[in-house]
Design a protein around this motif. Structure first.
Motif, PDB file in Angstrom:
ATOM      1  N   ARG A   1       0.834  -1.205   0.000  1.00 39.80           N
ATOM      2  CA  ARG A   1       0.000   0.000   0.000  1.00 39.80           C
ATOM      3  C   ARG A   1       0.868   1.255   0.000  1.00 39.80           C
ATOM      4  O   ARG A   1       1.817   1.368   0.783  1.00 39.80           O
ATOM      5  CB  ARG A   1      -0.926  -0.015   1.208  1.00 39.80           C
ATOM      6  CG  ARG A   1      -2.026   1.028   1.145  1.00 39.80           C
ATOM      7  CD  ARG A   1      -3.145   0.666   2.083  1.00 39.80           C
ATOM      8  NE  ARG A   1      -4.193   1.680   2.105  1.00 39.80           N
ATOM      9  CZ  ARG A   1      -5.295   1.572   2.832  1.00 39.80           C
ATOM     10  NH1 ARG A   1      -5.502   0.497   3.575  1.00 39.80           N
ATOM     11  NH2 ARG A   1      -6.216   2.524   2.817  1.00 39.80           N
TER      12      ARG A   1
ATOM     13  N   ASP B   1      -3.450   5.222  -1.983  1.00 40.71           N
ATOM     14  CA  ASP B   1      -4.265   6.303  -1.435  1.00 40.71           C
ATOM     15  C   ASP B   1      -3.656   7.618  -1.897  1.00 40.71           C
ATOM     16  O   ASP B   1      -2.464   7.686  -2.205  1.00 40.71           O
ATOM     17  CB  ASP B   1      -4.301   6.255   0.099  1.00 40.71           C
ATOM     18  CG  ASP B   1      -5.000   5.005   0.623  1.00 40.71           C
ATOM     19  OD1 ASP B   1      -5.813   4.430  -0.132  1.00 40.71           O
ATOM     20  OD2 ASP B   1      -4.726   4.603   1.761  1.00 40.71           O
TER      21      ASP B   1
ATOM     22  N   ALA C   1      -3.606  10.592   6.941  1.00 37.65           N
ATOM     23  CA  ALA C   1      -3.534   9.257   6.345  1.00 37.65           C
ATOM     24  C   ALA C   1      -2.454   8.412   7.023  1.00 37.65           C
ATOM     25  O   ALA C   1      -2.664   7.227   7.321  1.00 37.65           O
ATOM     26  CB  ALA C   1      -3.260   9.365   4.850  1.00 37.65           C
TER      27      ALA C   1
ATOM     28  N   THR D   1      -3.076   4.720   8.834  1.00 39.73           N
ATOM     29  CA  THR D   1      -2.737   3.606   7.943  1.00 39.73           C
ATOM     30  C   THR D   1      -1.233   3.350   7.931  1.00 39.73           C
ATOM     31  O   THR D   1      -0.439   4.294   7.921  1.00 39.73           O
ATOM     32  CB  THR D   1      -3.203   3.898   6.500  1.00 39.73           C
ATOM     33  OG1 THR D   1      -4.609   4.161   6.495  1.00 39.73           O
ATOM     34  CG2 THR D   1      -2.912   2.720   5.580  1.00 39.73           C
TER      35      THR D   1
ATOM     36  N   TYR E   1       1.648   2.411   5.777  1.00 38.98           N
ATOM     37  CA  TYR E   1       2.009   2.346   4.365  1.00 38.98           C
ATOM     38  C   TYR E   1       3.365   1.671   4.170  1.00 38.98           C
ATOM     39  O   TYR E   1       4.225   1.707   5.052  1.00 38.98           O
ATOM     40  CB  TYR E   1       2.045   3.752   3.768  1.00 38.98           C
ATOM     41  CG  TYR E   1       0.684   4.382   3.647  1.00 38.98           C
ATOM     42  CD1 TYR E   1      -0.184   4.012   2.624  1.00 38.98           C
ATOM     43  CD2 TYR E   1       0.240   5.321   4.577  1.00 38.98           C
ATOM     44  CE1 TYR E   1      -1.452   4.567   2.520  1.00 38.98           C
ATOM     45  CE2 TYR E   1      -1.028   5.888   4.479  1.00 38.98           C
ATOM     46  CZ  TYR E   1      -1.869   5.500   3.454  1.00 38.98           C
ATOM     47  OH  TYR E   1      -3.121   6.044   3.363  1.00 38.98           O
TER      48      TYR E   1
ATOM     49  N   GLU F   1      -6.255  -4.156   3.763  1.00 41.44           N
ATOM     50  CA  GLU F   1      -5.378  -3.030   4.095  1.00 41.44           C
ATOM     51  C   GLU F   1      -4.165  -2.964   3.174  1.00 41.44           C
ATOM     52  O   GLU F   1      -3.750  -1.882   2.753  1.00 41.44           O
ATOM     53  CB  GLU F   1      -4.904  -3.153   5.543  1.00 41.44           C
ATOM     54  CG  GLU F   1      -3.960  -2.029   5.967  1.00 41.44           C
ATOM     55  CD  GLU F   1      -3.422  -2.196   7.369  1.00 41.44           C
ATOM     56  OE1 GLU F   1      -2.579  -1.369   7.766  1.00 41.44           O
ATOM     57  OE2 GLU F   1      -3.838  -3.139   8.064  1.00 41.44           O
ATOM     58  N   LYS F   2      -3.603  -4.127   2.828  1.00 40.75           N
ATOM     59  CA  LYS F   2      -2.375  -4.151   2.046  1.00 40.75           C
ATOM     60  C   LYS F   2      -2.602  -4.183   0.538  1.00 40.75           C
ATOM     61  O   LYS F   2      -1.742  -3.725  -0.226  1.00 40.75           O
ATOM     62  CB  LYS F   2      -1.525  -5.367   2.450  1.00 40.75           C
ATOM     63  CG  LYS F   2      -0.897  -5.248   3.825  1.00 40.75           C
ATOM     64  CD  LYS F   2       0.122  -4.124   3.877  1.00 40.75           C
ATOM     65  CE  LYS F   2       0.849  -4.066   5.201  1.00 40.75           C
ATOM     66  NZ  LYS F   2       1.831  -2.944   5.242  1.00 40.75           N
TER      67      LYS F   2
ATOM     68  N   ASP G   1      -7.115  -0.030  -1.700  1.00 41.62           N
ATOM     69  CA  ASP G   1      -6.915   1.315  -1.168  1.00 41.62           C
ATOM     70  C   ASP G   1      -8.108   1.721  -0.312  1.00 41.62           C
ATOM     71  O   ASP G   1      -8.982   0.909  -0.001  1.00 41.62           O
ATOM     72  CB  ASP G   1      -6.653   2.321  -2.287  1.00 41.62           C
ATOM     73  CG  ASP G   1      -7.732   2.297  -3.354  1.00 41.62           C
ATOM     74  OD1 ASP G   1      -8.913   2.106  -3.006  1.00 41.62           O
ATOM     75  OD2 ASP G   1      -7.400   2.474  -4.540  1.00 41.62           O
ATOM     76  N   GLU G   2      -8.157   2.995   0.072  1.00 40.96           N
ATOM     77  CA  GLU G   2      -9.159   3.467   1.021  1.00 40.96           C
ATOM     78  C   GLU G   2     -10.572   3.434   0.471  1.00 40.96           C
ATOM     79  O   GLU G   2     -11.538   3.589   1.232  1.00 40.96           O
ATOM     80  CB  GLU G   2      -8.824   4.896   1.457  1.00 40.96           C
ATOM     81  CG  GLU G   2      -8.797   5.903   0.305  1.00 40.96           C
ATOM     82  CD  GLU G   2      -8.250   7.249   0.721  1.00 40.96           C
ATOM     83  OE1 GLU G   2      -7.968   7.419   1.918  1.00 40.96           O
ATOM     84  OE2 GLU G   2      -8.099   8.121  -0.144  1.00 40.96           O
TER      85      GLU G   2
END
Length: 220
Positions: free
Chosen positions: A2, A28, A39, A43, A45, A176-177, A180-181
């Motif tokens: 991500r 994202d 963000a 999250t 990343y 999550e991985k 995207d959002e």
């Protein structure tokens, strides 16, 4: 994997995000440092792509504070500031890579993927599991020597399962991985994709359902 793309130029941000998504990355987007900060707070990343000059400040100063506070997410600066002094300053502030505009999109993908690999523990470029060969560098999958055609999203899910072979990977973690959002965590996108992936991998399926949790790629 991500990625967060922080760029105030809407057209460029869209192009970068679309290119990374087409390669199977979950992306994202943020248009300024304030949105990026929010963000990053919620999250985890694998990489952040920062434009240098944003409406609410220089991302270099933000990254310098991020590193001071213990943030370790890999950072790629994407900028038109092309002097050697600018690049040195970017690395000194905590940047991991620096790409000058204009740039070639394939090079951007390669650099982002390289940083994403750094964000986790070192893993082999080719995972060989129960007749499966998952080549993360070439983005290829073979089963019993036969090359399979997977979509970028299917490859992303299989890659994550392969890096955690024999471990139960929760559905929420896959979302999550690998998404995207915009993905709805409670939707059945993971189950639908795994069903498609199983059909392509053939029988017996190496992907096992772990009831109440998610999925596991079995080594035997």
């Amino acid at each position: 994997m991500r990625v967060l793309v922080v760029e105030d130029n809407e057209d460029l941000r869209f192009a970068v995000a679309a290119t990374l998504r087409s390669d199977g990355l979950a992306v994202d987007e943020a248009a300024d440092l304030s949105a990026a900060d929010e963000a990053l707070f919620v999250t985890a990343y694998d990489c952040v792509v920062f434009d240098r000059m944003l409406p609410d400040g220089d991302s270099l100063d933000y990254v310098r504070r991020l590193r001071h506070d213990g943030g370790t997410v890999p950072v790629l600066f994407l900028t038109s500031l092309d002097q050697i002094a600018d690049r040195v300053e970017g690395f000194a502030a905590g940047g991991d890579d620096y790409l000058v505009k204009p740039f070639a999109l394939p090079e951007l993908i390669a650099r982002v993927r390289n940083l994403c690999r750094r964000s986790g523990s070192l893993t082999p470029p080719v995972h060989r599991i129960a007749g499966l060969e998952v080549d993360t560098a070439r983005r290829q999958v073979r089963r019993d020597g036969v090359l399979l055609v997977l979509t970028p999203k299917e490859f992303a899910v299989l890659e994550l399962l392969a890096t955690r072979a024999d471990q139960a990977v929760p559905r929420a973690q896959l979302v999550e991985k690998c998404w995207d959002e915009m993905a709805e965590p409670n939707s059945n996108v993971v189950d639908v994709l795994v069903s498609q992936l199983r059909r392509k991998l053939g029988d017996p399926s190496p992907i096992h359902t772990v009831r109440g949790v998610g999925y596991r790629l079995a080594t035997a």
